[in-house]
Every structure is written in C-alpha cells, then in structure tokens.
Motif scaffolding. Structure first.
Motif, short mmCIF file in Angstrom:
data_model
loop_
_atom_site.label_atom_id
_atom_site.label_comp_id
_atom_site.label_asym_id
_atom_site.label_seq_id
_atom_site.Cartn_x
_atom_site.Cartn_y
_atom_site.Cartn_z
N ARG A 132 55.86 -53.16 35.96
CA ARG A 132 55.11 -54.42 35.86
C ARG A 132 54.11 -54.54 37.02
N GLN A 133 54.53 -54.09 38.19
CA GLN A 133 53.62 -54.13 39.34
C GLN A 133 52.43 -53.20 39.12
N ASP A 134 52.70 -52.00 38.60
CA ASP A 134 51.60 -51.07 38.32
C ASP A 134 50.62 -51.66 37.31
N ILE A 135 51.17 -52.34 36.32
CA ILE A 135 50.31 -52.94 35.30
C ILE A 135 49.41 -54.00 35.92
N ALA A 136 49.98 -54.81 36.82
CA ALA A 136 49.18 -55.85 37.46
C ALA A 136 48.02 -55.23 38.26
N VAL A 137 48.31 -54.16 38.98
CA VAL A 137 47.26 -53.48 39.75
C VAL A 137 46.18 -52.95 38.82
N TYR A 138 46.62 -52.36 37.71
CA TYR A 138 45.68 -51.81 36.72
C TYR A 138 44.77 -52.90 36.18
N ILE A 139 45.35 -54.05 35.84
CA ILE A 139 44.55 -55.13 35.27
C ILE A 139 43.53 -55.64 36.29
N ARG A 142 40.76 -53.12 36.33
CA ARG A 142 39.98 -53.19 35.09
C ARG A 142 39.05 -54.40 35.11
N ASP A 143 39.58 -55.52 35.62
CA ASP A 143 38.83 -56.78 35.58
C ASP A 143 38.09 -57.05 36.89
N LYS A 144 37.81 -55.99 37.64
CA LYS A 144 36.96 -56.08 38.84
C LYS A 144 37.45 -57.15 39.82
N GLY A 145 38.76 -57.13 40.05
CA GLY A 145 39.28 -58.00 41.11
C GLY A 145 39.85 -59.32 40.66
N VAL A 146 39.76 -59.66 39.39
CA VAL A 146 40.40 -60.90 38.93
C VAL A 146 41.91 -60.77 39.18
N PRO A 147 42.51 -61.73 39.88
CA PRO A 147 43.91 -61.55 40.28
C PRO A 147 44.87 -61.45 39.09
N PHE A 288 39.45 -60.94 27.66
CA PHE A 288 39.39 -62.40 27.61
C PHE A 288 39.73 -63.00 28.96
N LYS A 289 40.64 -62.36 29.67
CA LYS A 289 41.05 -62.92 30.95
C LYS A 289 39.90 -62.89 31.95
N GLU A 294 35.62 -65.85 34.97
CA GLU A 294 34.21 -66.05 35.32
C GLU A 294 33.68 -67.41 34.87
N MET A 295 34.39 -68.04 33.95
CA MET A 295 33.99 -69.38 33.52
C MET A 295 34.38 -70.45 34.54
N GLY A 296 35.14 -70.06 35.55
CA GLY A 296 35.47 -70.99 36.61
C GLY A 296 36.91 -71.50 36.54
#
Lengths: 490, 490
Positions: A132-139, A142-147, A288-289, A294-296
């Motif tokens: 699960r931790q690896d997946i969070a890092v991957y996301i 992928r999403d350019k830093g979105v936590p 979508f995330k 980016e929508m704030g």
C-alpha cells in the motif's frame, strides 16, 4: 427420475421438490446480464470443444475477441514481474544466482510484510502495508506530487472487486429514494450486472459516438435531471480510458465532470484500469484525482472519489493473478471503518496478486540491473498494442457498413455496423437483437467470437460489436469474413 | 473544513453534503458483523503498531489467536506445492535442474490448461478444466469410488467465495416467504455476515456443548419448526469438522441431517474445509456426499448439496493464495447456468490459487521423486497440529473457571469461561458483552488476542472465547495470564 427433475416422488409417494429452481432463484441473480461472458461466449466454448473432438466447421480455430485477455492472445509476461512472484512463492530461489538482485530485493521486502514471511498468510483485509505504501508513492509520482496517503489505499481482487465493494456501500433506500448510479453507455457490463444484482437504479448517460465517444457534460445534466424524478442519483461512474469505446477523456471534460459531481453531491467512481494504455499522440491520461487537486482545495477536500487500477491491463496483462487496488478520497471516517469491515468478510485479496501489483507500481529504477530489460519489454507490449489499435480502426473502416472511431486508448474497438432493414426485421422475427444475430452468424461461419453491442448498451436503432484488439494476424483473418457477411448476406 | 466533515459549505455558500455517510450507507452493510476481524482484532493491530513505534505495554509482543492463519504462526509451506506454483509463475524454471521432475510435470500440465500457457490469463469462470478434472479424481478416491463429475466442480476464491455465491442464489422472497438459512451456533461468522448482508433469515440450531459440540437432530427439528412460522427455511449449513468448535461429526449424525434435509426439501451446504484436520483417534472424516451416496439413489439423486474445500487449512495452510473449490450435486440445469453467469461477473478465481489447489488434490505418488519429502512435511504439520489440539484442551482445562471440550478436529478450541456474576454486571453496565470485556482485558494486559464467543454465537448466559491452536510456546505463554485474569480479577 433424473437429477434435473424439479419435483420427484419419494419412496413414500410424497413429492420432493427441489429447493433451488428457476422459480425460487434469487430474482436479483436472475436479472444479472454479463455479455462479455454471455451466451455467445458459451457457444464459442462449445464450438471450440467440438473442434477438439473432431466436429466439422467451416474453420479450424475459434478466435475469441470478447475480452481483454492479453496473455491468452499471446502477449508474453513481463520477466521482472514473474521473477518477483516466483521468488515470493518459493523463497529458496532467493539463494539462486540466476535471479537479479533487484527482483530479490522486491521479493524480500514483500515477504517482510507478510505474516510469517509467507505469501500463504492472510494479509490485512486492506492489503500488505508495504505494498500500500508503494502504491501511494507511485500515485504521487504519476500525479506530479499530488499527495497520496497509503491509509486510503486498498488492495483488491482485480478492479471488479473494488468496484462492487464501493457500489455495495452506496446502495440504499426504496422507491424514489433508491440509489441511482450513473454509468456511461456503452459501458463495461460489470457495472450493469452489479447494479441489477444490488437492485440499484441504473442511470444511463450516452457517450457521443459522433465525437469519438467523448463524454458530453450536457448529456450528464440531462440524464441526472431525468433520473431525479424516480430515484436518488448518488454515484457517477466513469471509465477512462473507455471500455469498450477506447476514448481518452480530455482534462477539460474531467474537470466538468468533477464540477458536476461537486454541485450535485455525487460520489465519483473512476475506473482507470487502462491508464497505461493511451496510444493516440493527441491524448494524455489525466487521473481524476490529479484534476480534482488542481481544481483547488474546495474540491480536493470535499468530493468523494474512488479510483481503481488493476494488474490485468496496462503492459502487464496479468488477469489471472486478480490483482488490483483502489484509492479513496474524502471518505467519512466511520464509513471507512465500515468499508474495512465489509472487505474483511472476504478475508484478503490474493497475496500473489498483491505482489504482482507491487511490481507494477515499483518497477526497476535506472540504476538497477533489470531496468533495461523491463523497459524493453514494456515498450514492446505497448508499442504492439498501439499498432494494433491503429490497424484495427483502419481495417474496420475499409469495410462498407462499418464505421469505427479511433481507438485512442484501452484495448477495444466498438465499431458501428449498419445492418440493412431486412436483416433487422429478420432478427426481430427471431426474437434476438440484430447485432446478436450478426455476431452469432459470424461465429458459426468463421469461428470469430465478438460480443454484440447490445451487451454494452447503445443508442436505440444503432448496432455495434465489441472487438478486443487482437493479434494482427487474427485481425487480418477477421477482415474478409466481416466484409463478406455484412456486404453480401445481411 | 476537514476531509471528514459530513456537510461543508461551498464557496457560493450552499451546503455540500457527503454522498456517503453512516446515514446513507447501505443498511445491509451496516448490519454485517464479522468477529474474527472485528473490533478486538483492530485494537490488537493498533497495539502492535504502537509497540513497533516504541509505546510501552506490559508485554512485548501481540499474539493473535483470532484466526486460523497457519503460516503467520510459523508453519512452513509444503515445498512441493510452492515449487509447482513457482514453476507456473516463472516457466523459465522448467529448464532448471534444481526442480524435481514431478513438480515440473504438474506445472506443465496446469500451464497447458491456461490460455497462452500463462497463469496471467483469465481462466474459465468455473476454473481451469484440468484442475477441475484432478479435483473430481481426488474426490472419487477420498470417497472410495463414489462418482464425481468435473462438470459439478467450480474453483473459488477461497471457500468463502463459494459459500457466498451459493447463498446468494438461494435468497429470495419477502416477509414470511423470505429464505431462511439454518446455521450451527456457534458458527463461523462468515455465515451470519453473508446472511445479514443478503437480508436472509438466520435460523440458529445450537450444537450440544455437553456432548462435545455434537449436532443433535432433535434440535434441528426444533429450530426448523420454530422458523417455519416466520420464514421459508431453504438451506441447512453444516461445518464439519466444526469451526470454531472443533467437533467431528459421526457418520450416523450426517445421515440424520441428510434425511432431515431430504424430508424438508432443504438445500445442504457442507463446509468441509477442515477435512484433513482430524486428530482424535476415535473420529473419522465422512464427506456429506459419500454418506448421501450410501443412503441410496433416492437420496443421492435428489438432495441438492454443495460442499466446500480450500487451500487455506488442512496441512498446506495456504490462506494467502485464496484457493478453493466447491462441488455441487443435483443442481437444476438452468440454475447451474445461472451459477456460472453469477461467477463470471467476477471473471475467474486467482489462477495461482487454482494451481495450489491442484497440488493438494494431486500430490506426489509413491514412485515420484517428491513423494518422501512431501509426506514427511505433511505428517509433520498434521502431527504438530494434533499435538497442539490435545495440549490446548489439557492446558485450558487446568484453569479453574474454564471448561474445554476435546478438539477432535479443525484448528480451534472454543472453551467455556465461567465469569463471576459481579464481572457480568460490570460488563453489562459498560454496555459490552462479558466475554468481550474478558478478551479486551486479556489483550490490554497480556497482548493475547482472542475473539469473544459472542462473535460466533453461544447459548444465552454462557460465555466462551475462540482460540486458534497456537504454537506450543505461545500456548504456554497464554496459560498463566488466562489463569490470573479469570481467578483473581473477574
């Protein structure tokens, strides 16, 4: 007295009825339809067994284009992924010099996360912590830093399992307050099957075939307003890239959908299992995330979102491992505990599927020994899929009576077929849908198994079929009979 | 505004409600209880993480005795099984001289049955054909020649998946015609969870604690007659050997149950996942199917039976692979097609779990190279489990205030605890069940995680806990605190 009789006489002359008959079967089960494994696929299987037993047909092989099953179509597994799974399965191999160090390191880490360091232990119901931790890092990458918080990640048994679990949480109410679920038409039939099994209300929003299957926000509003009269719309499901329609949603369109969901208090389910399958140079995958972020903060901190990924598609194509995950956002804390409880009844997702998922989110890095081979294999798979996507569209569009949108992503084409009125009448008189008749004939005469568009949904009066982007050889094989059937026979 | 707020204000001042709250959650999901992964297990996990982060507790390790998770408890995997799975996962190993020929032969055969010869293809929804055939052969041998048809065999994602699928078929009707499901009390909480999720009616039949948790046919009649007043009893579930109660049913008792089911038109679900876990020399496992056969064709050709097996228990203990199968008997043909359709929505069970199941039903033969090691490992596991079963009973019975029946089979003890009246009152005043209070204290003071009997069901006014038969070292560790808590504190 046969085993199949519904009523039998006991020795004492009294009747014994079967407990489970079509009359007493759960009506929700009866209502389920699942086209990609439906009657035409069953028939294809029967013909295939017949061929093996020497039965004569006008062809020697059944070509199944009903489902995205890459390895069955000859795609080779990614070596690194299989090395890690084999090492986890039989840890004695960790001492073998024939496995690269980076694969061993991945396997050791996964095993550390398993009870008794064994793939044979149950994991936590949400999945192995370190995966699960690896997946969070991957996301996040992928999403350019979105936590991404690994507390929001749940491993699943393929994406289907996660989708069904979230839908199950959302279904409640009776009559006009019954939960409504907005789904695209055409859709992947898991959605309609789950909705009818749960007796939720299916709300169709139609994708715009004339505009390359794009999602039209006005159509969302129309569908929502109409549905509000008879149910409580609570969820919107999006499949991006699209299955079976192959479109890739633009960033602008995603923002519109999220704004709509925000305004109407809808839960968003974003099926993103084809996120690695984008072929058109004009298209790009946006999660979508990320768009929500980016929508704030007003959007990112409020809209409830569940997104889904899988080991089955992308470049790995590992369907049989039943690996997948979902990420949830803005879920009520008590509801989250309920979700964990619900998942725990099935104990845990298959741990070898979790290991496969870990490799996909944690591939070899540039300095690691498997890097070159991994990326060579990945590029080869994605390149072949892109080529096939383009060829499929081109070849189909050379057939008079077929019109196929560009396959921007995913693994399918969903061409429209123009069936002559007299063939439509013939089908109606037989009590089957015209596209089903077309697919049945194609199967009987050529051994090619396609799924009729009616199994996915289509605008009334239009007909389609779904075609998995096959091996090129098969595609060329398919072309002539398709042509012949449509031009000469129907 | 936090992510967890149920209602937030939009920028325009309008309220935005969450779509999914405890108020709008599916009430059937809310109703589900699942004790073996319930609040006490969550708390144990929290304490465990706390310990890792340096929090102080009166103990240094959490011992989880809540579930049968053999590998997590230190049991070693069976080498042959893991060799076959590793070979299937990474077929390059078929060229390695370090794998025995019989493991390679098993792996080759399984891969032949997979699309594209890959574990990564979807299998048919019922499972890989050759594995279903192996299972049928295994069942025929186990049942001394009683015929088994592989067309009646379905691979599943663990036994739980099969049990839930069959139950789902059987639930229908409203009010007094709603389906009733007879389950033993104490039961494995998957049953009660599935029943409440499906809004079926749970019909309790109580096992006879004074008679070593035997099933009493008169109690079945009582429960059935009482339930008939308010629902339509359609199914009887049996767990043999018993979970959590550890009894092994006698042949005579099974015959009585089957006769009862025959007379009352009940569908029989026989959970036989502990069929290899029989320890008491006075007991023997009899499959419901074999007994049905011996009762004669009038029974064998009519009674609808589904029996379940799994890779998770027995001597293999491979929980994480989520392997299992079910065999159905006398199912209506149309209903069978509906079952396949229902299973197909989830595509297929994990194929690596199917491979693991294949090894269990198709172990090395006397002339094969892995035979000796396989049987040595199998004997060692079953011997240790038998020893632990006996020791568990003995040690528990030395504690005043605890009374434990012999553990004849399975992997659990379900001892009765005699909680003093003032402790019962204290629990009541706290609003928790007395056995829950006992287990919570034990966890907080000793780090031992047991599940209170209330999660499995028990006769009113009696209290129990469930204890997985642990490593002997752990068992000895458990003894003193149990004693202290029950004698001195409660």
């Amino acid at each position: 007295i046969t085993a199949e009789a519904t009523v039998v006489l006991r020795e004492n002359g009294k009747m014994r009825e079967k407990s489970l008959t079509m009359d007493t079967l759960n009506p929700q089960v009866k209502a389920v339809e699942y086209a990609v494994r439906g009657p035409i696929v069953t028939k294809a299987g029967d013909i295939e067994r017949g061929l093996q037993q020497g039965q004569k047909h006008p062809f020697t092989e059944v070509i199944k284009a009903n489902i995205g099953d890459s390895h069955a179509m000859g795609q080779k597994p990614i070596t690194f992924l299989r090395q890690v799974v084999a090492l986890c399965s039989f840890p004695e191999l960790l001492d073998s010099s024939s496995f690269p160090e980076d694969a061993k390191q991945r396997a050791r880490r996964i095993l550390q996360g398993c009870g008794g360091q064994s793939l044979g232990s149950y994991s936590a119901s949400q999945g192995v912590d370190c995966i699960r931790q690896d997946i969070a890092v991957y996301i996040e990458q992928r999403d350019k830093g979105v936590p991404a918080d690994w507390d929001n990640i749940y491993l699943t048994t393929g994406a289907s399992d996660g989708i069904v679990s979230i839908l199950k949480m959302l279904v409640s109410g009776q009559g006009r307050s019954r939960s409504g679920v907005m789904i695209p038409i055409p859709q992947y039939p898991l959605y309609s099957a789950a909705i009818s099994e749960m007796e939720a209300v299916q709300i169709n929003y139609y994708l715009d075939e004339d505009n390359c299957w794009a999602l039209d926000i006005n159509e969302l509003h129309r569908a929502y307003q109409a549905a509000k009269e008879h149910c409580h719309p609570r969820v919107i499901c999006i499949i991006n890239p699209g299955n079976p329609t192959g479109q890739v949603q633009s960033r602008k369109c995603i923002e519109e959908v999220l704004h709509f969901a925000y305004e109407e208090n809808l839960f968003v389910m974003s099926d993103e299992v084809y996120q690695d399958n984008v072929y058109s140079p004009d298209c790009q995958f946006h999660s979508f995330k990320k768009v929500l972020y980016e929508m704030g903060p007003e959007y990112f901190n409020t809209v409830e979102l569940a997104s889904f990924h899988s080991t089955s598609k992308g470049y790995s194509g590992e369907c049989g491992f039943r690996g997948g995950y979902m990420e949830v956002l803005n879920l009520d804390l008590e509801v989250k505990a309920q979700l964990v409880k619900l998942l725990s009844v099935r104990l845990c997702p298959p741990v070898s599927g979790q290991a496969a998922m870990d490799v996909i989110v944690n591939p070899p890095l540039p300095h690691e020994p498997s890097y070159l081979q991994f990326h060579k294999e990945k590029r080869a798979v994605l390149g072949a899929l892109a080529e096939k996507a383009q060829m499929t569209e081109q070849i189909l569009n050379t057939v008079p009576g077929i019109k196929c949108n560009p396959v921007q992503g995913a693994m399918y084409a969903f061409p429209r077929i123009f069936i002559p009125p007299r063939a439509v009448e013939e089908a109606m008189s037989l009590g089957i849908s015209p596209d089903m008749m077309y697919c049945l004939r194609l199967l009987e005469e050529t051994g090619i198994c396609l799924v009729p568009g009616s199994g996915f949904g289509q605008r009334e009066g239009t007909y389609h079929f779904s075609l998995h982007t096959l091996r090129l050889e098969s595609l060329k094989l398919v072309f002539q009979p398709l042509h012949k059937l449509l031009v000469n026979k129907l």
